[in-house]
Design a protein around this motif. Structure first.
Motif, PDB file in Angstrom:
ATOM      1  N   PHE A  14      -7.848   2.604 -13.029  1.00 49.32           N
ATOM      2  CA  PHE A  14      -7.875   2.599 -11.530  1.00 49.32           C
ATOM      3  C   PHE A  14      -7.644   3.855 -10.904  1.00 49.32           C
ATOM      4  N   SER A  29      -7.558   0.775  -6.583  1.00 55.12           N
ATOM      5  CA  SER A  29      -6.294   0.020  -5.869  1.00 55.12           C
ATOM      6  C   SER A  29      -6.258   0.439  -4.405  1.00 55.12           C
ATOM      7  N   GLY A  50      -7.184  -3.653  -7.230  1.00 56.71           N
ATOM      8  CA  GLY A  50      -5.732  -3.824  -7.210  1.00 56.71           C
ATOM      9  C   GLY A  50      -5.261  -3.515  -5.965  1.00 56.71           C
ATOM     10  N   ARG A  52      -1.761  -2.272  -4.080  1.00 57.70           N
ATOM     11  CA  ARG A  52      -0.421  -1.633  -3.905  1.00 57.70           C
ATOM     12  C   ARG A  52       0.560  -2.202  -2.902  1.00 57.70           C
ATOM     13  N   GLU A  73       0.121  -3.186  -8.043  1.00 56.59           N
ATOM     14  CA  GLU A  73       0.893  -2.036  -8.339  1.00 56.59           C
ATOM     15  C   GLU A  73       2.240  -1.840  -7.294  1.00 56.59           C
TER      16      GLU A  73
END
Length: 150
Positions: A14, A29, A50, A52, A73
């Protein structure tokens, strides 16, 4: 960069993308704000996505989208804030998220065992030289008195 995922050191696939950066292919991400603003474009592009999460964010904002998100994340900006432990538990326990939950940033290596108990299965410390210590800390205790999320 290397991370620990499922108790194995691997290369991270990522790439973090800033809120003002153009969308790219591959595994990326993005911040929760960017996810909310660009959701359809993120889902239409090739590669995994992804999101965060900061301690002040609410994972309930993602509840309906979790099946589309490959990575959550948890951004530990400082080690003194424990709200992300609760976020991980909510993702696994309440929302039944099956993807990767990654602790990233400034958490204490001593916290990794406890992070794994609330559902974190990947670790990206601020200092990569801590990877082996984290891996060892995941096996700190052989007897557990409380149930874990998994």
């Amino acid at each position: 960069m290397q991370i620990i995922k499922d108790k194995v050191i691997i290369d991270d696939t990522f790439t973090p993308l800033a809120d003002d950066a153009p969308l790219a292919g591959g595994d990326i991400s993005v911040s929760l704000a960017r996810w909310k603003n660009d959701r359809e474009a993120l889902l239409a592009r090739p590669g995994k996505v992804g999101v965060r999460i900061r301690a002040s964010d609410s994972v309930s904002d993602l509840a309906g989208d979790l099946k589309h998100i490959d990575l959550i994340e948890l951004d530990f900006a400082e080690f003194a804030d424990g709200r992300l432990f609760s976020q991980a538990w909510l993702l696994r326990g309440r929302y039944h998220y099956q993807g990767e939950i990654r602790a990233a940033g400034h958490y204490l290596t001593d916290q990794t065992f406890y992070l794994s108990r609330v559902g974190v299965n990947a670790f990206q410390p601020a200092k990569t030289e801590h990877l082996n210590t984290i891996l060892a800390n995941l096996n700190d205790f052989s007897v557990k008195y409380q149930p874990s999320i998994h």
